[in-house]
Design an enzyme around this catalytic site. Structure first.
Site, PDB file in Angstrom:
ATOM      1  N   LEU A   1       0.858  -1.190   0.000  1.00 33.91           N
ATOM      2  CA  LEU A   1       0.000   0.000   0.000  1.00 33.91           C
ATOM      3  C   LEU A   1       0.893   1.239   0.000  1.00 33.91           C
ATOM      4  CD1 LEU A   1      -2.780  -0.923   2.578  1.00 33.91           C
ATOM      5  CD2 LEU A   1      -2.726  -1.310   0.117  1.00 33.91           C
TER       6      LEU A   1
ATOM      7  N   GLU B   1       1.746   4.115  -2.897  1.00 40.68           N
ATOM      8  CA  GLU B   1       1.581   4.554  -4.290  1.00 40.68           C
ATOM      9  C   GLU B   1       2.869   5.110  -4.872  1.00 40.68           C
ATOM     10  OE1 GLU B   1      -0.685   4.973  -1.939  1.00 40.68           O
ATOM     11  OE2 GLU B   1      -2.359   3.865  -2.792  1.00 40.68           O
TER      12      GLU B   1
ATOM     13  N   PHE C   1      -7.773   4.140  -6.151  1.00 40.63           N
ATOM     14  CA  PHE C   1      -8.673   5.296  -6.308  1.00 40.63           C
ATOM     15  C   PHE C   1      -7.783   6.497  -6.637  1.00 40.63           C
ATOM     16  CE2 PHE C   1     -11.359   2.508  -3.910  1.00 40.63           C
ATOM     17  CZ  PHE C   1     -12.663   2.826  -4.275  1.00 40.63           C
TER      18      PHE C   1
ATOM     19  N   ASP D   1      -7.999   9.250  -5.590  1.00 33.86           N
ATOM     20  CA  ASP D   1      -7.757   9.948  -4.325  1.00 33.86           C
ATOM     21  C   ASP D   1      -6.406   9.557  -3.718  1.00 33.86           C
ATOM     22  OD1 ASP D   1     -10.535   9.091  -4.907  1.00 33.86           O
ATOM     23  OD2 ASP D   1     -11.039  10.530  -3.329  1.00 33.86           O
TER      24      ASP D   1
ATOM     25  N   ILE E   1      -3.610   8.913  -5.287  1.00 30.78           N
ATOM     26  CA  ILE E   1      -2.473   9.121  -6.188  1.00 30.78           C
ATOM     27  C   ILE E   1      -1.482  10.135  -5.629  1.00 30.78           C
ATOM     28  CG2 ILE E   1      -3.289  11.059  -7.636  1.00 30.78           C
ATOM     29  CD1 ILE E   1      -2.456   9.334 -10.096  1.00 30.78           C
TER      30      ILE E   1
ATOM     31  N   PRO F   1       0.365  10.586  -2.899  1.00 26.39           N
ATOM     32  CA  PRO F   1       1.720  10.229  -2.443  1.00 26.39           C
ATOM     33  C   PRO F   1       2.695  10.007  -3.602  1.00 26.39           C
ATOM     34  CG  PRO F   1       0.066   8.968  -1.254  1.00 26.39           C
ATOM     35  CD  PRO F   1      -0.648   9.685  -2.368  1.00 26.39           C
TER      36      PRO F   1
ATOM     37  N   HIS G   1     -12.870   8.755  -1.626  1.00 29.62           N
ATOM     38  CA  HIS G   1     -13.082   7.838  -2.754  1.00 29.62           C
ATOM     39  C   HIS G   1     -13.878   8.504  -3.873  1.00 29.62           C
ATOM     40  CE1 HIS G   1     -12.402   5.316   0.805  1.00 29.62           C
ATOM     41  NE2 HIS G   1     -11.804   4.472  -0.044  1.00 29.62           N
TER      42      HIS G   1
END
Lengths: 327, 435
Positions: free
Chosen positions: A58, A60, A83, A85, A87, A89, A129
């Site tokens: 986990l 990104e 998602f 949302d 992106i 990182p 989300h």
């Protein structure tokens, strides 16, 4: 021609690209054994094995960083961000590395990767989300930003994206994943990245939209037809590079333009289209260029009445278009 | 002390003028340099500015009267001021205030049309639409694009005004002829506006029937008539016609239009015709001559008149002086300047005098060739027809070329056919082989 959903078209495109080119692989959260939370990679793990469907941690920034490294080595990674949302990182990897690699190496190195991300609200997803992130990436030269709205385009554009030498942000309107069905021909085809599509020719007003809003725009246009307002609907499909010619030709014909997106208004992608029109089609305008967009609040609310208040829908589009047509 | 308003001398060679209209009535205030009256000579109409501020105390000459220059026309002063009994004698040679054009009077305020969008503005210009005639259907009655287009469709299809032989080079020479040389739409000729019937006009020759309209003769109309009759009585007119391929002129114009525009000059075909005439006159000086009792007077200077149609205002022929010394740029600039000032009636009277040869562009009306009448005392006049794509035979092949007929009317007392054709051939050759 078989009819299929948007998500099925995306799954099929990935399947075909994996089969076509051994350098193509997919990584992301739950893309392997589970087949993706939206089932975009369903069955592909069994078909192509763990070396080509790689479940990621986990993280990104790591997903994109791994993708950039692999792409520089000649692979063709498809990266799934669960998602849009999530992106953020990875922004450093996308904006400062992937987008600039070709430029800073004077064309010696390219980063041929695709970042797929479901985006948009209206699905009860709340703050984390539901986000729309297209304006952020359309601002970054070195990336291409693609948003399909139909199953046909989703498959053809995704296949074109996998084969493109540039890093591509491929945003999928997740509300439409199972809602939108359409005919998709069997076998090989690609839809070129760049050109917009006039999905409904009209005479009185041009309606520019993409993703889920494109479908809402079509519904609004149909409603207005019964009122004698003939709306032209343009599905932009690619936000960067944008198809100026189709946009300007449409405005030259109708002299009125309304741009619709669900992302919030200020600094949104619609501002770019409005500026292009004002700059290059000024003497063709018969009315102000208008935008209809989500309100400038920090997020799509979770509460359903408040979500409805946030979301652009066919009724809101019809009302805005009607007002503009009567201006 | 009241100020005199006198009839100005509108040019060195003009001795009288007709007071066509008072722009102020007796008793009305007038500001210094404000237009006060209109004066017409045989060629030029001018507005005359007031020499002083005050009240127009007394008008001495009524409208329609022709008086000598320096005649006192009126008095301007303060209310109640007394007018001197006898006019003070004018010092000899005292020139009236120059009849230089003053700024035109402010246009009547436009009706409030509300907001005019860019496209409406553009369409109104393209289709020559008077927006006050268009009913708006937009918000708060705003005129929309659709309103303009509906208006245009409803009225007679008036194509954007096209000057026949100015048009082709604005487009692509090699488009189909019908596109380049679009026919002016077959709009019916508007009925002449009802002109006021003179009530007590004594009809000496023709008995007017019921419904006939008598158009009073304007000084310009009378001057044209007199000159035409005089010319036809004076010179035995003969017309000879040749044609020229305008491909190279058109290409040259297309290639240089932008460069000329940078100099502020609109490059028209007229300039090329002028240049070709200059070449023709240099090759055949007899065409640049006048008949006199003592012999044929061959002019050294080439002063080219350009017949300019003023519509209802008649015809005027401003003259480009020493055209033989001018480059194409100089000719084009002179053509621009004189034609625009002729149309706005801002020519100086002497600018219509001293011509030695004349060009008439009858092609602007669609005419192919004509038999123009010589401007006396010149030896000839060249008519340029409409430039039209025609099939011509070149090296035994049929080609499509923009062609123009050149009609040369000459005074047979001065020139014989061969000499005239020598001139005309040189003109045609210059156009055809333009470099």
């Amino acid at each position: 021609m078989p009819e299929m959903t948007l998500i099925e078209a995306i799954r099929q495109a990935q399947d075909e690209e994996l089969a076509r080119d051994p350098n193509v692989f997919i990584t992301g959260e739950d893309v392997g054994v589970r087949g993706g939370v939206f089932r975009a990679t369903m069955g592909l793990y069994d078909k192509y094995g763990p070396n080509r469907l790689i479940d990621s941690p986990l993280a990104e920034d790591s997903i994109v960083g791994v993708g950039i490294g692999a792409a520089l080595y000649g692979m063709r990674p498809i990266l799934e961000i669960q998602f849009a949302d999530f992106i953020h990182p990875a922004l450093n990897q996308i904006i400062s590395e992937a987008a600039k690699m070709c430029y800073r190496s004077n064309g010696e190195w390219t980063v041929p990767l695709v970042i797929r991300a479901p985006y948009g609200g209206g699905i009860g997803g709340g703050l984390y989300h539901s986000q729309s992130v297209e304006a952020l990436f359309a601002h970054v030269p070195g990336l291409k930003v693609v948003i399909p709205s139909t199953p046909y385009d989703a498959k053809g554009l995704l296949k074109a994206a996998v084969r493109d030498p540039n890093p591509i942000i491929f945003l999928e309107p997740k509300k439409g994943y199972r809602l939108i069905k359409g005919e998709v021909p069997e076998g090989e085809y690609v839809v070129p990245i760049g050109p917009a599509r006039i999905s409904r020719p009209g005479r009185d007003l041009s309606l520019f939209a993409y993703g889920m809003m494109h479908h809402y725009a079509l519904q609004a246009a149909q409603k207005l037809e019964s009122e004698g307002i003939d709306v032209e609907v343009v599905d932009l499909r690619t936000l960067y590079p944008v198809d100026k010619e189709t946009i300007l030709n449409s405005v030259r014909k109708t002299s009125r333009a309304l741009i619709v997106h669900e992302d919030n208004l200020t600094g949104g992608y619609g501002a770019e289209i409005a500026a292009i029109i004002a700059d290059e089609a000024f003497t063709d305008l018969d009315a102000p260029v208008r935008r209809l967009a989500g309100p400038d609040v920090p997020a799509v609310p979770f509460s359903h009445p408040m979500q409805d208040w946030f979301m652009v829908n066919p009724e809101k589009i019809a009302a805005a278009a009607r007002k503009l047509a009567q201006w | 002390m009241p100020t005199q308003v006198i009839m100005p001398q509108l040019g060195e060679s003009v001795v009288e003028g007709t007071l066509t209209r008072w722009l102020k009535k007796e008793g009305e205030p007038v500001a210094e340099l404000e237009d006060l009256l209109e004066v017409t000579t045989d060629k030029v109409a001018s507005e005359i500015p007031s020499p002083a501020s005050g009240i127009l105390l007394q008008v001495l000459v009524e409208e329609g009267k022709t008086v000598l220059a320096h005649t006192i026309l009126a008095w301007i002063g303060q209310p109640g001021e007394e007018i001197p009994a006898a006019p003070r004698p004018q010092p000899a040679g005292h020139a009236a205030p120059a009849a230089l054009p003053s700024s035109s009077p402010a246009a009547a305020p436009a009706a409030d049309l509300g907001f005019i969008s860019p496209i409406v503005m553009r369409l109104a210009k393209e289709y020559a639409v008077d927006l006050t005639q268009v009913k708006g259907s937009g918000e708060k009655g705003r005129i929309t694009k659709r309103d303009v287009m509906a208006y245009v469709e409803k009225r007679q299809p008036l194509a954007p005004v096209q000057a026949a032989w100015e048009t082709p080079a604005d487009g692509d020479l090699f488009r189909p002829t019908e596109l380049v040389f679009a026919q002016p739409a077959s709009a019916p000729v508007p009925a002449p506006a009802p002109v006021s019937v003179l009530p007590a006009q004594p009809a000496a020759s023709a008995a007017p029937a019921v419904g006939d309209t008598l158009i009073p003769l304007s000084p310009v109309r009378r001057a044209i008539a007199e000159h035409m009759v005089l010319s036809k009585h004076t010179s035995p007119h003969v017309t000879t016609v040749m044609e020229a391929d305008m491909s190279r002129v058109s290409a040259h114009r297309e290639a240089n239009k932008a460069a000329f525009a940078k100099e502020g000059v609109h490059l028209t075909f007229t300039a090329y015709f002028m240049a070709a005439i200059v070449a023709g006159l240099k090759a055949q000086p007899l065409a640049n001559a006048s008949w006199s009792a003592d012999g044929i007077l061959v002019h050294h200077a080439i002063n080219l008149g350009m017949a300019t149609d003023l519509g209802e205002g008649g015809l005027i022929v401003p003259v480009i002086r020493s055209a033989g010394d001018l480059s194409l740029l100089g000719l084009a600039r002179a053509v621009n300047d004189l034609s625009s000032r002729a149309r706005s009636k801002r020519l100086l009277p002497d600018e219509t005098k001293g011509g030695t040869f004349t060009l008439t562009n009858h092609g602007t009306g669609g005419s192919l060739f004509a038999t123009p009448i010589i401007t006396q005392p010149q030896a000839g006049i060249l008519g340029a027809g409409r430039i039209q794509k025609r099939a011509v035979v070149i090296n035994d092949a049929i080609a499509i070329r923009p062609m123009v007929y050149l009609s040369f009317t000459f005074d047979h007392r001065i020139l014989d056919g061969a000499a005239a054709d020598h001139f005309l051939a040189k003109v045609a050759e210059t156009l055809q082989n333009w470099v």
